[in-house]
Design an enzyme around this catalytic site. Structure first.
Site, mmCIF file in Angstrom:
data_model
loop_
_atom_site.group_PDB
_atom_site.id
_atom_site.type_symbol
_atom_site.label_atom_id
_atom_site.label_comp_id
_atom_site.label_asym_id
_atom_site.label_seq_id
_atom_site.Cartn_x
_atom_site.Cartn_y
_atom_site.Cartn_z
ATOM 1 N N SER A 123 0.809 -1.217 0.000
ATOM 2 C CA SER A 123 0.000 0.000 0.000
ATOM 3 C C SER A 123 0.843 1.269 0.000
ATOM 4 O O SER A 123 0.406 2.306 -0.495
ATOM 5 C CB SER A 123 -0.942 0.001 1.202
ATOM 6 O OG SER A 123 -1.908 -1.020 1.075
ATOM 7 N N HIS A 184 -1.722 5.050 8.657
ATOM 8 C CA HIS A 184 -1.431 3.816 7.936
ATOM 9 C C HIS A 184 -0.928 4.147 6.530
ATOM 10 O O HIS A 184 -1.057 5.283 6.060
ATOM 11 C CB HIS A 184 -2.678 2.934 7.889
ATOM 12 C CG HIS A 184 -2.386 1.484 7.795
ATOM 13 N ND1 HIS A 184 -2.902 0.683 6.796
ATOM 14 C CD2 HIS A 184 -1.623 0.664 8.571
ATOM 15 C CE1 HIS A 184 -2.491 -0.565 6.967
ATOM 16 N NE2 HIS A 184 -1.711 -0.602 8.034
ATOM 17 N N THR A 186 -1.692 3.778 3.315
ATOM 18 C CA THR A 186 -2.429 4.397 2.215
ATOM 19 C C THR A 186 -2.713 5.875 2.453
ATOM 20 O O THR A 186 -2.346 6.709 1.624
ATOM 21 C CB THR A 186 -3.719 3.618 1.922
ATOM 22 O OG1 THR A 186 -3.381 2.263 1.624
ATOM 23 C CG2 THR A 186 -4.455 4.216 0.747
ATOM 24 N N GLU A 345 -10.449 6.582 2.020
ATOM 25 C CA GLU A 345 -10.016 5.191 1.924
ATOM 26 C C GLU A 345 -10.932 4.265 2.728
ATOM 27 O O GLU A 345 -11.185 4.504 3.904
ATOM 28 C CB GLU A 345 -8.594 5.018 2.464
ATOM 29 C CG GLU A 345 -8.098 3.582 2.339
ATOM 30 C CD GLU A 345 -7.021 3.186 3.345
ATOM 31 O OE1 GLU A 345 -6.344 2.182 3.101
ATOM 32 O OE2 GLU A 345 -6.883 3.866 4.385
#
Length: 560
Positions: A123, A184, A186, A345
């Protein structure tokens, strides 16, 4: 104007119908009689013609004042297809004929997902590609391929800017929404410059590399102009010995809490107060619901110590949905007359697939579908480019020859008279959904699933190769687009192309020069052409007269 009123009424009717239908009792099974119309050829001709006319009417030219990018983490084509069927079956349909919101977008393309050093990406490398327009190496965030993972000194001078940076430079408002930790991999691709995606808190950086700042620090201390930040991951913002406002007894905060003594939530609050901006911080749904988007300039919401809950497990009194977060973000950001960029996301599609939890993955897909529908309702097709895509796929397949309408998470069976289980060579049934690897395989021989509830949310689907964690897959993923310049996503492209089209469509970043951006390009309907071009196509393919006649008509409709 009258047409605007009609359009508004139409949108309201569509939304009312969708949310009403979504409450249909899934226990009401569809019957063959209700699908009898599918036996008529004219039905399929008419259906295709409606799609054709809708695509021809699509607003695809002009400049995108706003750009919204939806990223289904791990939402490969198979996951999207199965999610569509799952959602349709929850509405009491067979499911295969159902459409998710992005299935109706006028333009679709493919994205090549490999990273510079791996056939199958992660990712971090993927988000650097689709947000910064630069392919890089596994684990790197906001850095070119000249950087080295885990090496802080190698990062300097290799930073790359993202669509978020480009939008800010153009005076637009920006926001990030995620169901994962907001630090995170992404979402971090939008704002972080970090040689290791794992460095979300300073606790996780090796002592030898602490000249680099962790991702949470970068978000708060180095990106103060991001107006909306909504997601999980509260623990990496709080220092040791500072109690969490809503602790999970099973969560070990000592593995996440900061060791530099900084309370980044308080630092965020202080910075906004010092600059005189109206701002709100929320850690639960009650606090989130109290936020008035009209009178709020900055919003920080961290709704879980870890990732937010799966949709099927979500405590609806404690955590807002991805739709709730998307709607509030848009209402805050759209106050800027110059427009906005919003990144959303659905992060837990990926986590569910990694655990071979197909049911949970599909529920996350449907939750994102509702968020996309809401975004379309709250924005204008003429002003807003909406892009839906994935960072990578998963080793998921739809197997066998089950009857139409068979539960997508159920056992493979054919219904001719009474249901008959389809059996594998070992004489045992198998599920329609199968993973190539992962924790679903715990024994060398397959289990007998005849009396197992494979539709249960926590059921781990069988996997061919036993692994503790299912892996990503390396095939292309889809790009779905609607709005200004959305036609540019047709075809197969490098993943880095996604960011460049968003920049081009909204005249920011590499295309901030007004002579280079979409503002000064002809709309597709103004492409020069003439009768000879159309005639040449027809002469070149005499065996396909009917098809070419249709293509020629479309070709001429787009010419002047």
């Amino acid at each position: 104007m009258a047409w605007q009123s009609v359009s508004l009424c139409h949108n309201m009717l569509v939304m009312w119908m969708y949310f009403t239908l979504s409450k249909v009792d899934s226990a009401v099974a569809p019957t063959a009689d209700s699908y009898a119309h599918e036996n008529e050829p004219n039905y399929w001709h008419d259906l295709s013609d409606k799609d054709l006319q809708a695509t021809l009417r699509a607003k695809q030219g002009g400049v995108a004042k706003n750009v919204i990018m939806f990223l289904g983490d791990g939402m490969g084509v198979t996951t999207s297809t199965a999610g569509r069927i799952w959602a349709g079956q929850k509405l009491g349909l067979y499911g295969e004929e159902h459409d998710l919101s992005w299935d109706k977008f006028p333009f679709t393309g493919l994205s090549k997902t490999y990273s510079l050093d791996r056939q199958t990406t992660d990712s971090a490398a993927a988000s650097t590609a689709f947000l910064c327009g630069v392919k890089t190496r596994l684990g790197l965030l906001g850095l070119s391929g000249r950087a080295e993972r885990g090496n802080c000194s190698m990062s300097e001078g290799h930073e790359v800017d993202s669509m978020l940076n480009w939008a800010l430079a153009a005076g637009k408002s920006v926001g990030i929404v995620t169901t994962a930790r907001i630090t995170h991999a992404t979402p971090a691709g939008a704002y972080a410059k970090c040689p290791d995606r794992m460095w979300e808190t300073d606790r996780w950086i090796p002592e030898t590399e602490r000249s680099c700042k962790d991702i949470a620090y970068q978000l708060v201390m180095q990106n103060p102009r991001i107006q909306v930040l909504l997601g999980g991951g509260r623990s990496v913002f709080l220092p040791e010995n500072v109690p969490d406002p809503d602790p999970d007894p099973s969560f070990n905060i000592n593995l996440y809490s900061r060791i530099d003594g900084l309370n980044l939530i308080e630092e965020w609050r202080k910075e906004k107060a010092n600059r005189g901006f109206t701002h709100s911080y929320a850690y639960d749904k009650a606090g989130f619901d109290k936020v008035d988007p009209i009178n709020t300039e900055y919003l920080l919401g961290l709704f879980n110590q870890e990732h937010m809950q799966y949709e099927v497990d979500r405590n609806k009194t404690k955590e807002p949905s991805i739709t709730d977060m998307t709607a509030k973000a848009i209402r805050i950001l759209r106050k800027n007359p110059k427009g906005f960029f919003l990144f959303v996301e659905s992060g837990r599609i990926d986590h569910a697939n990694h655990n071979n939890w197909a049911h949970k993955a599909f529920a996350e897909v449907e939750a994102m579908n509702q968020a996309v529908l809401t975004a379309k309702y709250l924005t204008s097709d003429q002003e807003t480019l909406i892009v839906v895509t994935a960072d990578h796929s998963h080793v998921l397949s739809i197997a066998g020859y089950a009857s139409r309408g068979n539960s997508i998470t159920g056992l493979n069976k054919v219904t001719i008279g009474k249901p008959e289980l389809l059996l594998a060579k070992d004489g045992m049934p198998y599920t329609t959904i199968i993973y190539g690897n992962g924790p679903g395989r715990t024994t060398t021989t397959r289990a007998n699933l005849t009396d197992v509830d494979t539709d249960a949310p926590d059921y781990r689907v069988d996997a061919a190769v036993p692994m503790s964690y299912e892996t990503h897959a390396g095939e292309d993923v889809a790009i779905y687009a609607t709005g200004p310049q959305s036609f540019l996503y047709s075809g197969t492209h490098e993943q880095s192309y996604i960011a460049m089209v968003m920049a081009y469509a909204s005249c920011v970043g590499p295309y901030s020069d007004r002579e280079l951006c979409a503002k000064h390009q002809m709309e597709p309907s103004q492409t020069p052409c003439n009768q000879r071009d159309a005639a040449y196509i027809a002469r070149s393919f005499p065996l396909f007269t009917t098809g070419i006649a249709l293509l020629t008509t479309i070709f001429m409709m787009h010419c002047k």
